[in-house]
Design a protein around this motif. Sequence first.
Motif, PDB file in Angstrom:
ATOM      1  N   ILE A   1      17.194 -15.280  29.330  1.00 52.55           N
ATOM      2  CA  ILE A   1      16.704 -15.087  27.700  1.00 52.55           C
ATOM      3  C   ILE A   1      17.506 -15.387  26.576  1.00 52.55           C
ATOM      4  O   ILE A   1      17.387 -15.244  25.454  1.00 52.55           O
ATOM      5  N   GLY A   2      18.817 -16.000  27.189  1.00 51.12           N
ATOM      6  CA  GLY A   2      19.626 -16.660  25.890  1.00 51.12           C
ATOM      7  C   GLY A   2      20.966 -17.278  26.556  1.00 51.12           C
ATOM      8  O   GLY A   2      21.209 -17.441  27.542  1.00 51.12           O
ATOM      9  N   LEU A   3      21.711 -17.369  25.590  1.00 53.41           N
ATOM     10  CA  LEU A   3      23.242 -17.796  25.812  1.00 53.41           C
ATOM     11  C   LEU A   3      24.196 -16.905  25.104  1.00 53.41           C
ATOM     12  O   LEU A   3      24.027 -16.343  24.236  1.00 53.41           O
ATOM     13  N   MET A   4      25.539 -17.031  25.744  1.00 52.63           N
ATOM     14  CA  MET A   4      26.596 -16.251  25.080  1.00 52.63           C
ATOM     15  C   MET A   4      27.880 -17.173  25.151  1.00 52.63           C
ATOM     16  O   MET A   4      28.009 -18.036  26.076  1.00 52.63           O
ATOM     17  N   GLY A   5      28.481 -17.138  24.226  1.00 50.05           N
ATOM     18  CA  GLY A   5      29.708 -17.766  24.141  1.00 50.05           C
ATOM     19  C   GLY A   5      31.099 -16.936  23.525  1.00 50.05           C
ATOM     20  O   GLY A   5      30.761 -16.134  22.789  1.00 50.05           O
ATOM     21  N   MET A   6      31.964 -17.393  23.757  1.00 54.89           N
ATOM     22  CA  MET A   6      33.239 -16.981  22.968  1.00 54.89           C
ATOM     23  C   MET A   6      34.087 -17.975  22.509  1.00 54.89           C
ATOM     24  O   MET A   6      34.402 -19.084  23.232  1.00 54.89           O
ATOM     25  N   ALA A   7      34.381 -17.924  21.063  1.00 52.92           N
ATOM     26  CA  ALA A   7      35.278 -18.860  20.342  1.00 52.92           C
ATOM     27  C   ALA A   7      36.748 -18.716  20.691  1.00 52.92           C
ATOM     28  O   ALA A   7      37.120 -17.760  21.385  1.00 52.92           O
ATOM     29  N   SER A   8      37.374 -19.727  20.406  1.00 51.77           N
ATOM     30  CA  SER A   8      38.847 -19.785  20.530  1.00 51.77           C
ATOM     31  C   SER A   8      39.555 -18.509  20.009  1.00 51.77           C
ATOM     32  O   SER A   8      38.966 -18.239  18.972  1.00 51.77           O
ATOM     33  N   ASN A   9      40.610 -18.120  20.435  1.00 52.12           N
ATOM     34  CA  ASN A   9      41.349 -17.058  19.800  1.00 52.12           C
ATOM     35  C   ASN A   9      42.313 -17.652  18.968  1.00 52.12           C
ATOM     36  O   ASN A   9      43.451 -17.789  19.449  1.00 52.12           O
ATOM     37  N   THR A  10      41.909 -18.033  17.827  1.00 52.96           N
ATOM     38  CA  THR A  10      42.569 -18.532  16.670  1.00 52.96           C
ATOM     39  C   THR A  10      42.272 -18.173  15.349  1.00 52.96           C
ATOM     40  O   THR A  10      41.540 -17.499  14.976  1.00 52.96           O
ATOM     41  N   SER A  11      43.281 -18.510  14.467  1.00 48.38           N
ATOM     42  CA  SER A  11      43.045 -17.987  12.985  1.00 48.38           C
ATOM     43  C   SER A  11      42.283 -19.163  12.285  1.00 48.38           C
ATOM     44  O   SER A  11      42.039 -19.161  11.044  1.00 48.38           O
ATOM     45  N   ASP A  12      42.348 -20.394  13.080  1.00 45.62           N
ATOM     46  CA  ASP A  12      41.408 -21.441  12.332  1.00 45.62           C
ATOM     47  C   ASP A  12      39.944 -21.182  12.378  1.00 45.62           C
ATOM     48  O   ASP A  12      39.115 -21.557  13.293  1.00 45.62           O
ATOM     49  N   ASP A  13      39.496 -20.655  11.317  1.00 38.87           N
ATOM     50  CA  ASP A  13      38.228 -20.297  11.076  1.00 38.87           C
ATOM     51  C   ASP A  13      37.003 -21.763  11.078  1.00 38.87           C
ATOM     52  O   ASP A  13      36.075 -21.471  11.586  1.00 38.87           O
ATOM     53  N   ASN A  14      37.671 -22.803  10.757  1.00 38.78           N
ATOM     54  CA  ASN A  14      36.892 -24.024  10.857  1.00 38.78           C
ATOM     55  C   ASN A  14      36.755 -24.456  12.393  1.00 38.78           C
ATOM     56  O   ASN A  14      35.212 -24.756  12.616  1.00 38.78           O
ATOM     57  N   LEU A  15      37.361 -24.187  13.039  1.00 38.96           N
ATOM     58  CA  LEU A  15      37.361 -24.435  14.469  1.00 38.96           C
ATOM     59  C   LEU A  15      36.359 -23.252  15.236  1.00 38.96           C
ATOM     60  O   LEU A  15      35.548 -23.702  16.057  1.00 38.96           O
ATOM     61  N   ILE A  16      36.540 -22.204  14.815  1.00 38.32           N
ATOM     62  CA  ILE A  16      35.782 -20.973  15.352  1.00 38.32           C
ATOM     63  C   ILE A  16      34.198 -21.472  14.938  1.00 38.32           C
ATOM     64  O   ILE A  16      33.284 -21.333  15.732  1.00 38.32           O
ATOM     65  N   ARG A  17      34.216 -21.730  13.698  1.00 41.36           N
ATOM     66  CA  ARG A  17      32.673 -22.260  13.333  1.00 41.36           C
ATOM     67  C   ARG A  17      32.293 -23.280  13.986  1.00 41.36           C
ATOM     68  O   ARG A  17      30.978 -23.214  14.360  1.00 41.36           O
ATOM     69  N   LYS A  18      32.866 -24.466  14.330  1.00 42.92           N
ATOM     70  CA  LYS A  18      32.447 -25.530  14.992  1.00 42.92           C
ATOM     71  C   LYS A  18      32.170 -25.150  16.430  1.00 42.92           C
ATOM     72  O   LYS A  18      30.919 -25.545  16.792  1.00 42.92           O
ATOM     73  N   GLU A  19      32.751 -24.059  16.730  1.00 43.74           N
ATOM     74  CA  GLU A  19      32.541 -23.698  18.382  1.00 43.74           C
ATOM     75  C   GLU A  19      31.041 -23.014  18.331  1.00 43.74           C
ATOM     76  O   GLU A  19      30.331 -23.250  19.275  1.00 43.74           O
ATOM     77  N   PHE A  20      30.866 -22.134  17.480  1.00 38.01           N
ATOM     78  CA  PHE A  20      29.821 -21.226  17.279  1.00 38.01           C
ATOM     79  C   PHE A  20      28.534 -22.123  17.022  1.00 38.01           C
ATOM     80  O   PHE A  20      27.525 -22.147  17.608  1.00 38.01           O
ATOM     81  N   SER A  21      28.897 -23.166  16.157  1.00 39.40           N
ATOM     82  CA  SER A  21      27.786 -23.996  15.889  1.00 39.40           C
ATOM     83  C   SER A  21      27.402 -24.863  17.082  1.00 39.40           C
ATOM     84  O   SER A  21      26.320 -25.172  17.062  1.00 39.40           O
ATOM     85  N   SER A  22      28.272 -25.434  17.799  1.00 37.74           N
ATOM     86  CA  SER A  22      27.590 -26.017  18.761  1.00 37.74           C
ATOM     87  C   SER A  22      26.745 -25.316  19.887  1.00 37.74           C
ATOM     88  O   SER A  22      25.925 -25.782  20.680  1.00 37.74           O
ATOM     89  N   LEU A  23      27.053 -24.094  19.913  1.00 41.83           N
ATOM     90  CA  LEU A  23      26.317 -23.059  20.983  1.00 41.83           C
ATOM     91  C   LEU A  23      24.953 -23.148  20.239  1.00 41.83           C
ATOM     92  O   LEU A  23      23.763 -22.942  20.927  1.00 41.83           O
ATOM     93  N   LYS A  24      24.732 -23.008  18.840  1.00 46.06           N
ATOM     94  CA  LYS A  24      23.711 -22.664  18.319  1.00 46.06           C
ATOM     95  C   LYS A  24      22.960 -24.005  18.240  1.00 46.06           C
ATOM     96  O   LYS A  24      21.768 -23.861  18.702  1.00 46.06           O
ATOM     97  N   GLN A  25      23.224 -24.937  18.371  1.00 52.57           N
ATOM     98  CA  GLN A  25      22.646 -26.473  18.459  1.00 52.57           C
ATOM     99  C   GLN A  25      22.350 -26.365  20.040  1.00 52.57           C
ATOM    100  O   GLN A  25      21.076 -27.082  20.102  1.00 52.57           O
ATOM    101  N   LEU A  26      22.840 -26.052  21.093  1.00 55.64           N
ATOM    102  CA  LEU A  26      22.491 -26.110  22.225  1.00 55.64           C
ATOM    103  C   LEU A  26      21.335 -25.090  22.336  1.00 55.64           C
ATOM    104  O   LEU A  26      20.229 -25.460  23.102  1.00 55.64           O
ATOM    105  N   TYR A  27      21.508 -23.785  21.726  1.00 57.79           N
ATOM    106  CA  TYR A  27      20.276 -22.819  22.136  1.00 57.79           C
ATOM    107  C   TYR A  27      18.679 -23.690  21.455  1.00 57.79           C
ATOM    108  O   TYR A  27      18.125 -23.543  22.127  1.00 57.79           O
TER     109      TYR A  27
END
Length: 223
Positions: free
Chosen positions: A148-174
Amino acid sequence: MTIETRLQDFKHKLPVSVTLVAVSKTHPAEAVAEAYKAGHRVFGENRVQELVPKATQLPADIKWHLIGHLQSNKVKYIAPFIHLIHSVDSLSLLQEINKQAQKNKRIINCLLQVYIATEETKFGLSLEEVEELMRSEALNQLEHIRIIGLMGMASNTSDDNLIRKEFSSLKQLYDKINALQLPKISLKVLSMGMSGDYKIAIEEGSNMIRIGSSIFGNRDYPL
Ligand SMILES: *Cc1c(COP(=O)(O)O)cnc(C)c1O
């Protein structure tokens, strides 16, 4: 602050469309009971050995989510009651979940865990593997599981842009998978976001967040 006040504070901040999974790992059943008394019903644990004893002690109307890596030989212990498994990362695991669900005359809801972080340490399927698995003939034969869906964990980092990019890639796949209109596949859950990054996750399309320390306090040891 008590667990109850932290929980209420948190809920007030969330859009109604976002499901809050309260992650109780390493905290005792009493802590879960306190959140339960405050009206919360959705809890997540990352280890079967910890989940099963808590589920046994606590009220039966709790919706338990397994969020951590799952070994095939442990599926049987959670199959009678688990509400959602977030961490499915192989066809063989899906086949075992299907088998145990059938034994229990249930259909078990699953999310595929996708590897989106640039770190080496996270479990999950690659973006390509998810699509391949979704299209596989073998999946069609599993009558007792539902993806029924997808789960993902972003990198453990203070780089918000990287976190955003990672989450966005999962939303695109979804979105891509839903657009394919594969038989029996209709994704409605996008599980992403933890205490440190849930705001970004929601901005990027998450509708299920997994929150531990912001509700239950810091854990004595990292898991
Ligand atoms: C522990 C855990 C969480 C919650 O982490 P916090 O930072 O405490 O909110 C979420 N997802 C998974 C998979 C976890 O193992």
